[in-house]
Design a protein around this motif. Structure first.
Motif, mmCIF file in Angstrom:
data_model
loop_
_atom_site.group_PDB
_atom_site.id
_atom_site.type_symbol
_atom_site.label_atom_id
_atom_site.label_comp_id
_atom_site.label_asym_id
_atom_site.label_seq_id
_atom_site.Cartn_x
_atom_site.Cartn_y
_atom_site.Cartn_z
ATOM 1 N N VAL A 173 0.861 -1.183 0.000
ATOM 2 C CA VAL A 173 0.000 0.000 0.000
ATOM 3 C C VAL A 173 0.902 1.240 0.000
ATOM 4 O O VAL A 173 1.191 1.818 1.047
ATOM 5 C CB VAL A 173 -0.948 0.016 1.217
ATOM 6 C CG1 VAL A 173 -1.879 1.230 1.144
ATOM 7 C CG2 VAL A 173 -1.766 -1.263 1.284
ATOM 8 N N PHE A 218 -2.820 4.524 -1.293
ATOM 9 C CA PHE A 218 -3.617 5.322 -0.361
ATOM 10 C C PHE A 218 -3.640 6.786 -0.802
ATOM 11 O O PHE A 218 -2.651 7.326 -1.298
ATOM 12 C CB PHE A 218 -3.142 5.163 1.083
ATOM 13 C CG PHE A 218 -1.776 5.726 1.422
ATOM 14 C CD1 PHE A 218 -1.603 7.066 1.730
ATOM 15 C CD2 PHE A 218 -0.662 4.888 1.473
ATOM 16 C CE1 PHE A 218 -0.358 7.578 2.068
ATOM 17 C CE2 PHE A 218 0.595 5.387 1.811
ATOM 18 C CZ PHE A 218 0.745 6.738 2.105
ATOM 19 N N GLU A 223 -6.021 6.684 5.916
ATOM 20 C CA GLU A 223 -6.324 5.319 5.480
ATOM 21 C C GLU A 223 -5.317 4.308 6.007
ATOM 22 O O GLU A 223 -5.629 3.117 6.145
ATOM 23 C CB GLU A 223 -6.289 5.234 3.946
ATOM 24 C CG GLU A 223 -7.312 6.048 3.202
ATOM 25 C CD GLU A 223 -7.080 5.939 1.702
ATOM 26 O OE1 GLU A 223 -6.906 4.808 1.213
ATOM 27 O OE2 GLU A 223 -7.049 6.988 1.028
ATOM 28 N N LEU A 227 -5.331 0.253 8.357
ATOM 29 C CA LEU A 227 -4.931 -0.878 7.522
ATOM 30 C C LEU A 227 -3.771 -1.646 8.141
ATOM 31 O O LEU A 227 -3.824 -2.868 8.306
ATOM 32 C CB LEU A 227 -4.526 -0.381 6.131
ATOM 33 C CG LEU A 227 -5.624 -0.191 5.091
ATOM 34 C CD1 LEU A 227 -5.043 0.442 3.833
ATOM 35 C CD2 LEU A 227 -6.287 -1.519 4.755
ATOM 36 N N GLU A 231 -4.615 -5.421 9.130
ATOM 37 C CA GLU A 231 -4.648 -6.273 7.943
ATOM 38 C C GLU A 231 -3.246 -6.645 7.468
ATOM 39 O O GLU A 231 -2.248 -6.069 7.905
ATOM 40 C CB GLU A 231 -5.426 -5.561 6.829
ATOM 41 C CG GLU A 231 -6.865 -5.235 7.234
ATOM 42 C CD GLU A 231 -7.676 -4.685 6.083
ATOM 43 O OE1 GLU A 231 -7.414 -5.080 4.931
ATOM 44 O OE2 GLU A 231 -8.574 -3.856 6.338
ATOM 45 N N VAL A 233 -0.855 -6.054 5.278
ATOM 46 C CA VAL A 233 -0.372 -5.090 4.300
ATOM 47 C C VAL A 233 1.055 -4.679 4.642
ATOM 48 O O VAL A 233 1.501 -4.796 5.789
ATOM 49 C CB VAL A 233 -1.259 -3.824 4.250
ATOM 50 C CG1 VAL A 233 -2.653 -4.157 3.737
ATOM 51 C CG2 VAL A 233 -1.320 -3.137 5.609
#
Length: 348
Positions: A173, A218, A223, A227, A231, A233
């Protein structure tokens, strides 16, 4: 009309009133004490504003007797406003992202700074001094790599180059191009692949090759923290943002990439046309004081550049090790073209 008799008490009352009026008149307005000088400063709001008030603004007000009016805004909003009101500026100082301020510099919004009138500038590391004479870097966020320690099932990256490894398929990300983290990510991809400011082809080709590994780009810093804390990421974000999650007990790991952490400096600029230039210079100097600089490092987890500041090792471990600077002038000159090309070719 005969003589008027005045008692001693009435004479003193009248005399006191005349004296008070004379003092008030000498101060500029009948019946009023002089107003303190006012300095208007644009800077980021939220937590940043809170820290700026505690570390810089309140000590500055106590020392000078001035009143600081804060106008909270993003870097893009600062640029837009200062250009719009250039003929009659209402702001005296801006604390702004160096990699975003280019259009304002080109428009002539900022004035150069006389280092002799900002004494703490003599103690700055060379990287913090603008070679054109504009305002100095006051501190720097640093782009690093973050990941969720509980959900990442492969070996974490140790470098920027590692992010192209297939083991990170659909986990990355990075920042979108309109954000400074996105520009920095493109610049680093370009540098890794032999590109230059004049030739960004290798960087765009590298970002295109990264597509299988990218989960999303992002478009807002807000955001990222949810995350990475929940999660699977791998993110490219500033170390101080990751430290907020780490301090809250989130399962977040942080990597200082082998090639270096990417600097995102904030600079203090004096607005051309300010009517309180001496006060503006004092304010910039206050940002560079050792005690303020140490406070920014300890409380905001950013790099600072006053060489008289001794940052404890445990604080350095939260911020960065080696920091890489990109040329803000070159970035400003080409940023618009890079954004346009990104929207055509990457569209993230």
């Amino acid at each position: 009309m005969g003589p008027v008799t005045i008692t001693r008490r009435r004479f003193l009352e009248r005399g006191g009133g005349v004296a008070a009026a004379a003092v008030a008149a000498a101060c500029g307005a009948p019946g009023r004490l002089p107003s303190p000088p006012t300095l208007r400063v644009m800077l980021n709001g939220g937590i940043y504003e809170e820290l700026a008030r505690r570390l810089v603004i309140e000590p500055f007000e106590r020392e000078t007797g001035a009143h600081v009016v804060v106008v909270p805004a993003s870097a893009a909003q600062i640029v837009t406003r200062l250009i719009a009101e250039q003929s009659a500026p209402s702001v005296d100082v801006a604390i702004i992202d160096q990699l975003v301020m280019g259009p304002a510099v080109d428009a002539g919004v900022f004035d150069t700074v006389d280092a002799a009138r900002v004494p703490n500038m003599r103690d700055l590391a060379p990287a913090a001094v603008d070679r054109r004479g504009y305002g100095p870097i006051v501190h720097s966020h640093n782009l690093v790599i973050g990941y969720n320690t509980k959900r990442l099932s492969v070996e974490p990256p140790s470098s920027w180059a590692d992010l192209w490894d297939p083991r990170f398929k659909q986990t990355l990300v990075p920042g979108a191009i309109e954000l400074t983290p996105g520009i920095l990510f493109l610049l680093q991809a370009n540098a890794l692949n032999g590109g230059s400011y004049e030739n960004a082809d290798p960087g765009f080709a590298a970002v295109a090759r990264l597509a299988p590994n990218v989960r999303k780009y992002f478009h807002s810093i807000g955001e990222v923290r949810p995350l990475v804390s929940r999660e699977n990421v791998v993110v490219a974000i500033s170390s101080n943002m990751l430290q907020v999650e780490i301090a809250q007990g989130s399962p977040v790991g942080m990597v200082f990439p082998a090639e270096g952490c990417l600097a995102s400096p904030a600079v203090a600029q004096i607005v051309r046309g300010t009517k309180v230039r001496a006060l503006a210079e004092q304010f910039v100097d206050s940002y560079l004081r050792p005690e303020a600089q140490l406070g920014w490092a300890q409380d905001y987890n950013v790099s600072v550049f006053n060489t008289k500041v001794v940052v404890p090792d445990h604080v350095k471990a939260r911020i960065a090790d080696r920091v890489v600077f990109f040329d803000a002038n070159e970035v400003a000159r080409r940023r618009g073209a890079w954004v346009d090309r990104w929207m055509r070719e990457i569209k993230g």
